[in-house]
Design a protein around this motif. Structure first.
Motif, PDB file in Angstrom:
ATOM      1  N   LEU A  53       9.995 -16.079  -8.216  1.00  0.00           N
ATOM      2  CA  LEU A  53      11.101 -15.138  -8.399  1.00  0.00           C
ATOM      3  C   LEU A  53      11.299 -14.246  -7.173  1.00  0.00           C
ATOM      4  CD1 LEU A  53      10.469 -14.087 -12.102  1.00  0.00           C
ATOM      5  CD2 LEU A  53      12.186 -15.663 -11.230  1.00  0.00           C
ATOM      6  N   GLY A  54      10.368 -14.316  -6.221  1.00  0.00           N
ATOM      7  CA  GLY A  54      10.580 -13.613  -4.971  1.00  0.00           C
ATOM      8  C   GLY A  54       9.532 -12.592  -4.598  1.00  0.00           C
ATOM      9  N   PHE A  55       8.419 -12.529  -5.305  1.00  0.00           N
ATOM     10  CA  PHE A  55       7.391 -11.560  -4.940  1.00  0.00           C
ATOM     11  C   PHE A  55       6.069 -12.233  -4.586  1.00  0.00           C
ATOM     12  CE2 PHE A  55       7.580 -11.894  -9.533  1.00  0.00           C
ATOM     13  CZ  PHE A  55       6.270 -12.203  -9.855  1.00  0.00           C
ATOM     14  N   ASP A  56       6.114 -13.487  -4.164  1.00  0.00           N
ATOM     15  CA  ASP A  56       4.912 -14.154  -3.700  1.00  0.00           C
ATOM     16  C   ASP A  56       4.545 -13.610  -2.319  1.00  0.00           C
ATOM     17  OD1 ASP A  56       7.246 -15.390  -2.688  1.00  0.00           O
ATOM     18  OD2 ASP A  56       6.085 -17.129  -2.060  1.00  0.00           O
ATOM     19  N   PRO A  57       3.319 -13.823  -1.860  1.00  0.00           N
ATOM     20  CA  PRO A  57       2.881 -13.231  -0.587  1.00  0.00           C
ATOM     21  C   PRO A  57       3.748 -13.592   0.613  1.00  0.00           C
ATOM     22  CG  PRO A  57       0.996 -14.039  -1.787  1.00  0.00           C
ATOM     23  CD  PRO A  57       2.203 -14.471  -2.551  1.00  0.00           C
ATOM     24  N   PHE A  66       7.401  -6.156   6.313  1.00  0.00           N
ATOM     25  CA  PHE A  66       6.612  -5.959   5.095  1.00  0.00           C
ATOM     26  C   PHE A  66       7.480  -5.260   4.064  1.00  0.00           C
ATOM     27  CE2 PHE A  66       3.623  -3.544   2.469  1.00  0.00           C
ATOM     28  CZ  PHE A  66       2.806  -4.571   2.048  1.00  0.00           C
ATOM     29  N   HIS A  67       7.717  -5.922   2.925  1.00  0.00           N
ATOM     30  CA  HIS A  67       8.537  -5.364   1.859  1.00  0.00           C
ATOM     31  C   HIS A  67       7.626  -4.691   0.836  1.00  0.00           C
ATOM     32  CE1 HIS A  67      12.101  -7.407   3.356  1.00  0.00           C
ATOM     33  NE2 HIS A  67      11.324  -8.466   3.552  1.00  0.00           N
ATOM     34  N   ILE A  68       7.566  -3.379   0.862  1.00  0.00           N
ATOM     35  CA  ILE A  68       6.653  -2.632  -0.001  1.00  0.00           C
ATOM     36  C   ILE A  68       7.029  -2.780  -1.470  1.00  0.00           C
ATOM     37  CG2 ILE A  68       7.891  -0.435   0.180  1.00  0.00           C
ATOM     38  CD1 ILE A  68       4.098  -0.782   0.144  1.00  0.00           C
ATOM     39  N   GLY A  69       8.305  -2.854  -1.790  1.00  0.00           N
ATOM     40  CA  GLY A  69       8.730  -3.017  -3.181  1.00  0.00           C
ATOM     41  C   GLY A  69       8.226  -4.326  -3.771  1.00  0.00           C
ATOM     42  N   PHE A  71       5.678  -5.989  -2.709  1.00  0.00           N
ATOM     43  CA  PHE A  71       4.223  -5.885  -2.774  1.00  0.00           C
ATOM     44  C   PHE A  71       3.788  -5.126  -4.033  1.00  0.00           C
ATOM     45  CE2 PHE A  71       0.216  -3.691  -1.623  1.00  0.00           C
ATOM     46  CZ  PHE A  71      -0.583  -4.815  -1.502  1.00  0.00           C
ATOM     47  N   LEU A  72       4.508  -4.074  -4.390  1.00  0.00           N
ATOM     48  CA  LEU A  72       4.175  -3.328  -5.607  1.00  0.00           C
ATOM     49  C   LEU A  72       4.413  -4.172  -6.855  1.00  0.00           C
ATOM     50  CD1 LEU A  72       5.537   0.206  -4.699  1.00  0.00           C
ATOM     51  CD2 LEU A  72       3.158  -0.558  -4.772  1.00  0.00           C
ATOM     52  N   ILE A  73       5.461  -4.983  -6.854  1.00  0.00           N
ATOM     53  CA  ILE A  73       5.699  -5.894  -7.970  1.00  0.00           C
ATOM     54  C   ILE A  73       4.579  -6.926  -8.049  1.00  0.00           C
ATOM     55  CG2 ILE A  73       7.226  -7.706  -8.861  1.00  0.00           C
ATOM     56  CD1 ILE A  73       9.566  -6.102  -7.695  1.00  0.00           C
ATOM     57  N   ASN A  74       4.158  -7.434  -6.904  1.00  0.00           N
ATOM     58  CA  ASN A  74       3.055  -8.388  -6.843  1.00  0.00           C
ATOM     59  C   ASN A  74       1.782  -7.773  -7.411  1.00  0.00           C
ATOM     60  OD1 ASN A  74       0.752  -9.892  -5.846  1.00  0.00           O
ATOM     61  ND2 ASN A  74       2.123 -10.890  -4.423  1.00  0.00           N
ATOM     62  N   CYS A  75       1.485  -6.541  -7.050  1.00  0.00           N
ATOM     63  CA  CYS A  75       0.286  -5.854  -7.559  1.00  0.00           C
ATOM     64  C   CYS A  75       0.380  -5.631  -9.062  1.00  0.00           C
ATOM     65  CB  CYS A  75       0.083  -4.530  -6.834  1.00  0.00           C
ATOM     66  SG  CYS A  75      -0.357  -4.714  -5.111  1.00  0.00           S
ATOM     67  N   THR A  76       1.557  -5.258  -9.548  1.00  0.00           N
ATOM     68  CA  THR A  76       1.748  -5.036 -10.983  1.00  0.00           C
ATOM     69  C   THR A  76       1.562  -6.327 -11.762  1.00  0.00           C
ATOM     70  OG1 THR A  76       3.309  -3.268 -10.463  1.00  0.00           O
ATOM     71  CG2 THR A  76       3.344  -4.142 -12.709  1.00  0.00           C
TER      72      THR A  76
END
Length: 102
Positions: A53-57, A66-69, A71-76
């Motif tokens: 969906l677009g939040f893979d590494p 670096f897209h911080i948003g 990355f935060l979705i990835n962490c969540t």
């Protein structure tokens, strides 16, 4: 930050989430080693399943930014994967124990 480092960070976050959840909810605890393994596989499964969906590494570091948003979705999602892994594993354990008791 490379995609491999982002993957490792998300796996570590999944391990920490599973162990923390298991510590506070003893019903879902499988010990330190069990929770760590469940955290790894749960977070990887969810990231691999929904990462398209677009939040893979690799999307996080696309175009050398670096897209911080993302990355935060990835962490969540990694946190949710560790916790959902505990729920699913406990559900499977209960079914196996119920079947063995019969």
């Amino acid at each position: 930050m490379t995609g491999t480092l982002i993957s490792l960070i998300s796996i570590i976050i999944g391990i920490i989430a599973a162990n923390t959840f298991g510590y506070f909810n003893k019903k879902y605890s499988f010990g330190l080693t069990g929770n760590s393994l469940i955290g790894v596989f749960g977070s990887v499964l969810l990231i691999k399943s929904f990462g398209r969906l677009g939040f893979d590494p690799w999307s996080i570091i696309q175009n050398e930014t670096f897209h911080i948003g993302l990355f935060l979705i990835n962490c969540t999602v990694s946190i949710l994967g560790g916790i959902l892994g505990l729920f699913i594993t406990k559900h499977i354990e209960n079914k196996i124990n119920k079947k063995a008791a019969n």
